[in-house]
Design a protein around this motif. Structure first.
Motif, mmCIF file in Angstrom:
data_model
loop_
_atom_site.group_PDB
_atom_site.id
_atom_site.type_symbol
_atom_site.label_atom_id
_atom_site.label_comp_id
_atom_site.label_asym_id
_atom_site.label_seq_id
_atom_site.Cartn_x
_atom_site.Cartn_y
_atom_site.Cartn_z
ATOM 1 N N TYR A 8 8.904 -6.822 -3.676
ATOM 2 C CA TYR A 8 9.961 -7.680 -4.208
ATOM 3 C C TYR A 8 10.219 -8.898 -3.317
ATOM 4 N N CYS A 9 10.225 -8.709 -2.003
ATOM 5 C CA CYS A 9 10.511 -9.830 -1.096
ATOM 6 C C CYS A 9 9.276 -10.657 -0.766
ATOM 7 N N GLY A 10 8.071 -10.165 -1.111
ATOM 8 C CA GLY A 10 6.842 -10.912 -0.887
ATOM 9 C C GLY A 10 6.182 -10.684 0.456
ATOM 10 N N LYS A 11 6.764 -9.852 1.298
ATOM 11 C CA LYS A 11 6.208 -9.629 2.638
ATOM 12 C C LYS A 11 4.876 -8.876 2.599
ATOM 13 N N VAL A 12 4.785 -7.823 1.771
ATOM 14 C CA VAL A 12 3.571 -7.009 1.693
ATOM 15 C C VAL A 12 2.831 -7.351 0.399
ATOM 16 N N ARG A 13 1.553 -7.679 0.538
ATOM 17 C CA ARG A 13 0.709 -8.022 -0.604
ATOM 18 C C ARG A 13 -0.539 -7.149 -0.590
ATOM 19 N N TYR A 14 -1.124 -6.922 -1.760
ATOM 20 C CA TYR A 14 -2.356 -6.136 -1.856
ATOM 21 C C TYR A 14 -3.257 -6.700 -2.938
ATOM 22 N N GLU A 15 -4.499 -6.244 -2.904
ATOM 23 C CA GLU A 15 -5.429 -6.488 -4.003
ATOM 24 C C GLU A 15 -6.252 -5.227 -4.206
ATOM 25 N N LYS A 58 5.142 0.435 5.340
ATOM 26 C CA LYS A 58 5.587 1.624 6.064
ATOM 27 C C LYS A 58 5.136 2.815 5.234
ATOM 28 N N GLN A 59 4.890 3.944 5.884
ATOM 29 C CA GLN A 59 4.429 5.137 5.169
ATOM 30 C C GLN A 59 5.413 6.289 5.356
ATOM 31 N N PHE A 60 5.456 7.151 4.350
ATOM 32 C CA PHE A 60 6.261 8.370 4.428
ATOM 33 C C PHE A 60 5.494 9.520 3.793
ATOM 34 N N PRO A 75 8.556 -2.370 4.455
ATOM 35 C CA PRO A 75 9.578 -2.035 5.441
ATOM 36 C C PRO A 75 10.803 -2.956 5.365
ATOM 37 N N GLU A 76 10.674 -4.071 4.663
ATOM 38 C CA GLU A 76 11.780 -5.026 4.563
ATOM 39 C C GLU A 76 12.656 -4.758 3.337
ATOM 40 N N CYS A 77 12.042 -4.752 2.130
ATOM 41 C CA CYS A 77 12.834 -4.610 0.901
ATOM 42 C C CYS A 77 12.775 -3.212 0.289
ATOM 43 N N GLY A 78 11.852 -2.363 0.763
ATOM 44 C CA GLY A 78 11.785 -0.981 0.296
ATOM 45 C C GLY A 78 10.970 -0.745 -0.962
ATOM 46 N N THR A 79 10.371 -1.779 -1.527
ATOM 47 C CA THR A 79 9.583 -1.608 -2.746
ATOM 48 C C THR A 79 8.446 -0.622 -2.526
ATOM 49 N N HIS A 80 8.372 0.387 -3.386
ATOM 50 C CA HIS A 80 7.284 1.366 -3.335
ATOM 51 C C HIS A 80 6.063 0.737 -3.981
#
Length: 134
Positions: A8-15, A58-60, A75-80
């Motif tokens: 949601y915040c754009g910090k973590v991206r993937y492909e 972050k992992q759980f 780790p910033e916005c919590g989006t799974h």
């Protein structure tokens, strides 16, 4: 299929690239925690074609379960973002994190044994109490 996405915040991206292994809605109780109560819409993509391109999640993993899945989230916005299951060569990607969620075409509903009365399975969609037999 090629999918790009992020939190949601754009910090973590993937492909992710490859042939989807499953496109489904999961009604299991565990997924209801992650979604806020609804079914979890996901696409399982081959792990070899998946990578994070901006930051790291972050992992759980629950310690009290045998064969517990690992959930990855911002780790910033919590989006799974993704789930990884022991022994499954896939990244299970949350459709809401796709840049283009219209790429999602669910084929099956799984773990309907935990389905709530307010969950919707489209007419004609194959539904399974657990996982479908291959």
């Amino acid at each position: 299929m090629r999918v790009e996405g992020g939190c949601y915040c754009g910090k973590v991206r993937y492909e992710a690239e490859g042939e989807p292994m499953m496109a489904a809605q999961c009604h299991c109780r565990e997924c209801q925690y992650i979604t806020g109560g609804g079914p979890n819409m996901f696409v399982a993509m081959p792990i070899g074609g998946f990578k994070y391109t901006a930051s790291e999640p972050k992992q759980f993993t629950r310690k009290d379960l045998s064969r517990a899945v690992t959930r990855e989230f911002c780790p910033e916005c919590g989006t799974h973002l993704a789930t990884k299951a022991p022994g499954l060569p896939a990244a299970i990607l949350k459709v809401g994190t796709f840049d283009d969620p219209k790429l999602f075409n669910p084929q099956v509903a799984i773990y309907t044994c935990d389905k709530q009365a307010y969950h919707h399975v489209p007419d004609g969609m194959p539904a399974f109490e657990k996982l479908p037999a291959h």
